[in-house]
Every structure is written in structure tokens, then in C-alpha cells.
Design a protein around this motif. Structure first.
Motif, short mmCIF file in Angstrom:
data_model
loop_
_atom_site.label_atom_id
_atom_site.label_comp_id
_atom_site.label_asym_id
_atom_site.label_seq_id
_atom_site.Cartn_x
_atom_site.Cartn_y
_atom_site.Cartn_z
N TYR A 75 -13.40 -3.99 2.53
CA TYR A 75 -12.26 -4.75 3.05
C TYR A 75 -10.99 -4.52 2.25
O TYR A 75 -9.88 -4.64 2.78
N VAL A 125 -18.67 -3.54 4.37
CA VAL A 125 -17.29 -3.22 4.75
C VAL A 125 -16.43 -3.14 3.49
O VAL A 125 -16.52 -4.02 2.63
N PRO A 185 -9.80 -2.75 7.78
CA PRO A 185 -10.89 -3.27 8.63
C PRO A 185 -10.78 -4.77 8.84
O PRO A 185 -10.56 -5.54 7.90
N ASP A 186 -10.94 -5.19 10.08
CA ASP A 186 -11.01 -6.59 10.46
C ASP A 186 -12.48 -6.94 10.74
O ASP A 186 -13.33 -6.05 10.82
N ILE A 187 -12.78 -8.23 10.91
CA ILE A 187 -14.16 -8.67 11.10
C ILE A 187 -14.21 -9.66 12.26
O ILE A 187 -13.49 -10.66 12.25
N THR A 246 -17.40 -5.11 12.50
CA THR A 246 -16.23 -4.72 11.72
C THR A 246 -15.52 -3.57 12.43
O THR A 246 -16.15 -2.63 12.92
N ASN A 267 -7.49 -8.74 8.66
CA ASN A 267 -7.30 -8.34 7.27
C ASN A 267 -5.81 -8.39 6.92
O ASN A 267 -5.00 -7.71 7.55
N ARG A 304 -19.50 2.66 11.16
CA ARG A 304 -19.63 1.21 11.12
C ARG A 304 -21.00 0.79 10.60
O ARG A 304 -22.03 1.30 11.02
#
Length: 606
Positions: free
Chosen positions: A208, A206, A298-300, A289, A314, A539
């Protein structure tokens, strides 16, 4: 996985009890078990007749396709440690950039070890473009043994060839794709191996910080030392009166890792400074993600076992905050911790927000979290139709449009965690059937598992599953890694005439794989009064320990064209493409538009 220790009786009060449907299943399970085929049993490989109700049929063609490597993982009838239960992931992975999906199967180990020369190892199967695969593991340089867990794919050095990461109990492995069909183990040089004492689980590449270089997130399950870990007799650790492996409650939970890509082939562990270590949950398994709050970053999400799940939001400054509790996607609908395994994202109601489906332990339902926008969720498991089955134990899962009607459906792969449950008559068995849910287009799902062919209805000890169109015929197939069994390759045979498009993203300012790009597909479908708008993202990782096809697939039903395809790249670049013809694979290069189009000769249209 839920605790079998003395706390188990207390834990029952925190989980939904198995409903009367379980008793019904116990009565009819032998009928389905009789349909199960051994790995050596002959199977038809010709296109199977589609269900008249669905127009789609899933058939397991793994043996005939050449996927002949058995996955070894722990004891077959009894487990001493929890380590023997988790199983492995699988990847649909076009490692040679020929436009045809290859398959990478992670393999495991056993406590007693193996004679020299007989060690199990992971396998790379090359797609022969005729429905079969060839094992090219040795020539590719990918022979490696150990307690394999998750797998994820991404081009970390932006050289145009996607690289391969495998999480292990012990030391992780990163393979650099050399672009000539071979790989180089760069794990030590890259700095991602860890100290060799961690139980690494799910993973995902990712970007980030959106600097154009792929970073790496690795979940961790339990800090386990086999020399001191409790054994079943020590509790005793019981599951419904049967002695089983201990944990995870009572064991020390692992801490997740975020590796920052330094741009020189190395990574730095920034878990503490990024706020990853401050997450509420532990016992991490599945990693997902996605940009859940639509802010472009992007969040996780991490599915945690036996405790609250985590949503790392994020903060756009190199840091994350776990907001799962306040966001409404940490617990069950009644506010109880669950034993989460796999997790997937998809916009099932086409409102422009990515929703979440999560698999859980037996005695509980899966979880369906509807995204309300702004990074907040509501639990719609029962309202959405996913609350009917509590007898199954879910692992791999995914949103995918199996009938290409433009509405994401859901597949959940099941199998019990303890082989000892075969001693019980109250369980759904160790191998279990899958659950296929068709999107009803009204916020609900209809379970159609028994009408979707033997690939769905036949029980198997499933773990990780990956989604992708391996034969390039326009419908989505499924690869499944099983525990102490042969893998499955579920070919989707469709009699429907629905159309589709696929997009392969090629980043320039963004990472070369285009991971994190948000796609919006706008069509006009017969019978719908408004434009039909779908979203998805490129993804890495996801599901349970697995990697889906990096090509984004949109079913478009009866639409004669895609009126608008919009791509928001991680760099902030927006590309808009209009009037795309259906039933094609488009390669889209950031800032340049369509740079290649393919119509596959093997692709069939019924």
C-alpha cells in the motif's frame, strides 16, 4: 449473509423480491439435480466436446486429477451458528516455481470436534504436469486444523518464493516458503495471528505504501464468541419460516486489519492510524485490491454482508479513506444495502478503468459497477445483463476471458448458505448451478451457463473459486472449494483457435511478486478498426476468500502478435515490450525486460 432474525421481514423491503424466474427454476430444478454426480461416480477425463455455440466446454475432473480431500465445514444438514456457513477459499499457487500451478485447499471444522488423528486440515496438491496432482501437505509442513477461511499468496520477504497466508476464525497462519518444497509456520514471530478471538475472513497482500515490501490486509466478519452467540431458537431466527443460524444483523461486526511489513520478517497492526477502522461498513468478507482511480496507488474494496460495502481509497500518505458511498459502489442501484460475498475486478468494456463485479445473497442480483474513471462508478447490473437471476446465492466470482477473444467474461459460483433450505420448495436448493456470462463486447453480458458443459450447469455447494491455467494449454481453468463436499477442478476444453499470452512479473525495486503492477496489452484483432487495448493487474487474494494465478493472462483472439506490452510497476518503473509472439509465457523482470520465455509441451492448440 442476510439476517434470519426477526428483522428478516423488514429486510425484504430492502432487497429485490425473487422474480418469476424462480418459480420456473423450481419446476425444472429436479431435472438438473438428476444430472448431479456423486463424488464416487465415474467421469470421463478425455477432452470433452466443446459446445458448438461457445466452442468451449467445462468439465469437472477433480476426482480423476487426484483432488480427493473433502472439505469439512459445519453441520451437513443443520447449522447452529453462522460460523458454520461461510466455507473456505482455494488458491492456484505455484509454490515451487516450476511454472505449473499447484492447488491449496483451505479446510474447516465442526462444532463437535474430531477424534485425535482424524482432524481435517488444509491440503497442498502438487501439479504432476500430466493433468494429475499429488497431496504433499505432510512433507511440505502445512498440516493445520481449524475454521479456515481465506487464503492469499505473496512473497513478503522478497526471497523469490511466494509465501502463504491463511485467515482463520481464531488465529491466522503465515507460512514462509523455504524454497525447497517445505514451509515454516512464522505466524507468532511475524505478529499476524491476532488475539485468537477474531473472525478473520478475506485477505490480500498489498504494497500500500509502495516501499517494495508486501503488507497484508485482512477483512473481519463478526466478533463472535460461541459461548454467548445466539442460537436459532433464541430469536427464533427464521429464513422463510425455517429456523436457521442467527446473524449477521444483531451481532457485532468485525473490524478489518491492515498489517504493515516492517522488513524484518515482522508486521505491525496499523489499522487505526491508516484509517481502516473508520470505514462505514462492517461484516467484511471478500477483499479486492486494485488501482481504481488510476493514480498508481493500490486501493482496497471490501464486500460487506448486510450493509454498505467499503472502498478504501489510498491517500498516498499511509492513510486510507472509505469513499464507497460517494464513489457509487457501496449499495445497490436503488440505494439499498446488500449482502456482499465475493468481488472481482476487470476492464470489461476496455476503457482503461477497472470495473467491479460483486456477488450477493439470494433474492438479489449480483452487482456490476462500471468504473467511470477517477474512482467513480455507476451500477450497470441490469443494463449489463446481470439482473436476470435472483434465485441464486453467489460466492466466488471472477472476470476471466474463457474464450480468449480479448474481452473479459464473468463466472459466478453459487450455493445457499443454509442447508435447512432443502426443506423449502421455493428455493433453488442448497447446491446450485453456476452462472457464466459471455462478454457481448457492447457493454453487456449474455448468460451462456447451460451451453458451457456440466462443470457449469451441475449444481454444487460452492464457496471460494480460483482462476488459472493448471495444464498450461492456454485457456483458463477454475478450482472451486465446496462446503462438506469434494473440491471441483473445472478444466476448460476449447475448440477455438484464439491466441493468448501470459506474463509472470518479477519485481526488483518493487516487491518480488510484482503484486500491484498494472499491465496494458495492445493488439490488432481482425474485424476491429482500433487497436485492442486490455489492462489487468497482478493481484493477491480476490474473489471470495481465494487466490488466482499470479501470472497475468490475456486472450488476444486472432492477433498474430502483441504489438505492445506495457508494465507500470509499483515502484513507478515503466517497462515497454514490443512484438511479442503469442501462446507463450513470458517472465518479465522489472527494469530488465523479458528474462525467460516458455512454450509448454503439453500446451495444445486446437
Amino acid at each position: 449473509m442476510y439476517s434470519p432474525r426477526r428483522s428478516f421481514l423488514r429486510s425484504l423491503s430492502r432487497s429485490a423480491l425473487v422474480l418469476s424466474l424462480e418459480n420456473l427454476w423450481v419446476g425444472i430444478r429436479p431435472l438438473f439435480a438428476a444430472l448431479s454426480q456423486s463424488p464416487g461416480a465415474p467421469q470421463k477425463t478425455a477432452p470433452s466436446p466443446a459446445s458448438p455455440q461457445l466452442g468451449v466446454n467445462f468439465l469437472n475432473i477433480a476426482k480423476e486429477s487426484g483432488l480427493n480431500a473433502k472439505t469439512v465445514f459445519g453441520g451437513e444438514h443443520q447449522n447452529k451458528y453462522l460460523l458454520e456457513t461461510t466455507g473456505c477459499g482455494v488458491a492456484f499457487y505455484d509454490y515451487d516455481n516450476d511454472g505449473w500451478l499447484d492447488i491449496f485447499l483451505v479446510n474447516g471444522w465442526r462444532l463437535e470436534g474430531f477424534p485425535k488423528g482424524q482432524e481435517p486440515h488444509s491440503h497442498l496438491f502438487k501439479n504432476n504436469r500430466d493433468g494429475t496432482f499429488s497431496d504433499v501437505t505432510v512433507q511440505a509442513g502445512l498440516v493445520h486444523s481449524g475454521w479456515g477461511q481465506g487464503v492469499c499468496v505473496g512473497d513478503y520477504d522478497n526471497d523469490g518464493f511466494d509465501d502463504l497466508f491463511i485467515a482463520y476464525f481464531g488465529k491466522n497462519v503465515l507460512y514462509h516458503n523455504n524454497g525447497n518444497g517445505t514451509f515454516t509456520d512464522v505466524s507468532e514471530k511475524a505478529g499476524i495471528t491476532g488475539n485468537g478471538k477474531r473472525w478473520n475472513s478475506g485477505c490480500a497482500f498489498v504494497d500500500y505504501d509502495r516501499d517494495g515490501k508486501l503488507d497484508l490486509f485482512v477483512a473481519n466478519y463478526i466478533d463472535m464468541d460461541l459461548a454467548t452467540a445466539p442460537v436459532p431458537e433464541s430469536g427464533p431466527c427464521l429464513y422463510k419460516g425455517v429456523m436457521v443460524a442467527c446473524g449477521p444483523p444483531g451481532l457485532i461486526g468485525g473490524k478489518n486489519i491492515l498489517f504493515h511489513n516492517n522488513g524484518d520478517g515482522t508486521f505491525s497492526d496499523i489499522s487505526e492510524s491508516a484509517g481502516v477502522l473508520a470505514a462505514n461498513g462492517t461484516y467484511g468478507l471478500g477483499v479486492l485490491t486494485a488501482d481504481f482511480d488510476n493514480d498508481g496507488w493500490p486501493d482496497i474494496y471490501v464486500a460487506n454482508d448486510s450493509t454498505a460495502s467499503a472502498l478504501y481509497q489510498n491517500r498516498k500518505n499511509g492513510k486510507f479513506t472509505d469513499i464507497a458511498m460517494e464513489a457509487g459502489c457501496a449499495l445497490s442501484a436503488d440505494g439499498k444495502p446488500q449482502a456482499g460475498m465475493g468481488v472481482s475486478a476487470g476492464d470489461y468494456d476496455l476503457d482503461g478503468n477497472l470495473d467491479i463485479v460483486k456477488t450477493n445473497f439470494a433474492g438479489d442480483t449480483p452487482s456490476l459497477y462500471h468504473n467511470l474513471g477517477g474512482g467513480t462508478f455507476e451500477d450497470t447490473t441490469f443494463a449489463g445483463g446481470l439482473g436476470k437471476h435472483t434465485q441464486y446465492l453467489g460466492w466466488g466470482c471472477g472476470f476471466f476471458d474463457f474464450d480468449n477473444d480479448g474481452w473479459p467474461d464473468i463466472l459466478i459460483c453459487n450455493g445457499h448458505v443454509y442447508p435447512e433450505v432443502e426443506q423449502l420448495t421455493t428455493e433453488a436448493g442448497y447446491p446450485q448451478r453456476k452462472l457464466l456470462y459471455r462478454n457481448s463486447r457492447d457493454g453487456r453480458f449474455e448468460e451462456v451457463s447451460m451451453n458451457a458443459g456440466p462443470g457449469i450447469s451441475t449444481p454444487s455447494p460452492s464457496r471460494g473459486c480460483a482462476f488459472g491455467d493448471f495444464d498450461n494449454d492456454g485457456d483458463i481453468d477454475v478450482a472451486i472449494n465446496c462446503v462438506n463436499d469434494y473440491p471441483q477442478l473445472l478444466r476448460c476444453d476449447s475448440s477455438l483457435k484464439n491466441s493468448w499470452i501470459k506474463i509472470r512479473t518479477l519485481g526488483t525495486k518493487s516487491n518480488r511478486s510484482g503484486i500491484g503492477a498494472r499491465l496494458r496489452c495492445v493488439t490488432r484483432i481482425t474485424g476491429e478498426t482500433k487497436p485492442h487495448q486490455q489492462i489487468d493487474e497482478v493481484r493477491s487474494g480476490g474473489g471470495y476468500f481465494s487466490q488466482n494465478d499470479l501470472r497475468v493472462h490475456f486472450g488476444i483472439g486472432s492477433a498474430e502478435k502483441v504489438e505492445l506490452l506495457e508494465i507500470r510497476w509499483p515502484s513507478g518503473q515503466f517497462d515497454s515490450l514490443k512484438d511479442l509472439k503469442p501462446n507463450r509465457l513470458y517472465y518479465v523482470t522489472e527494469g530488465q525486460g523479458i528474462t525467460r520465455t516458455e512454450i509448454f509441451p503439453m500446451g495444445k492448440r486446437s
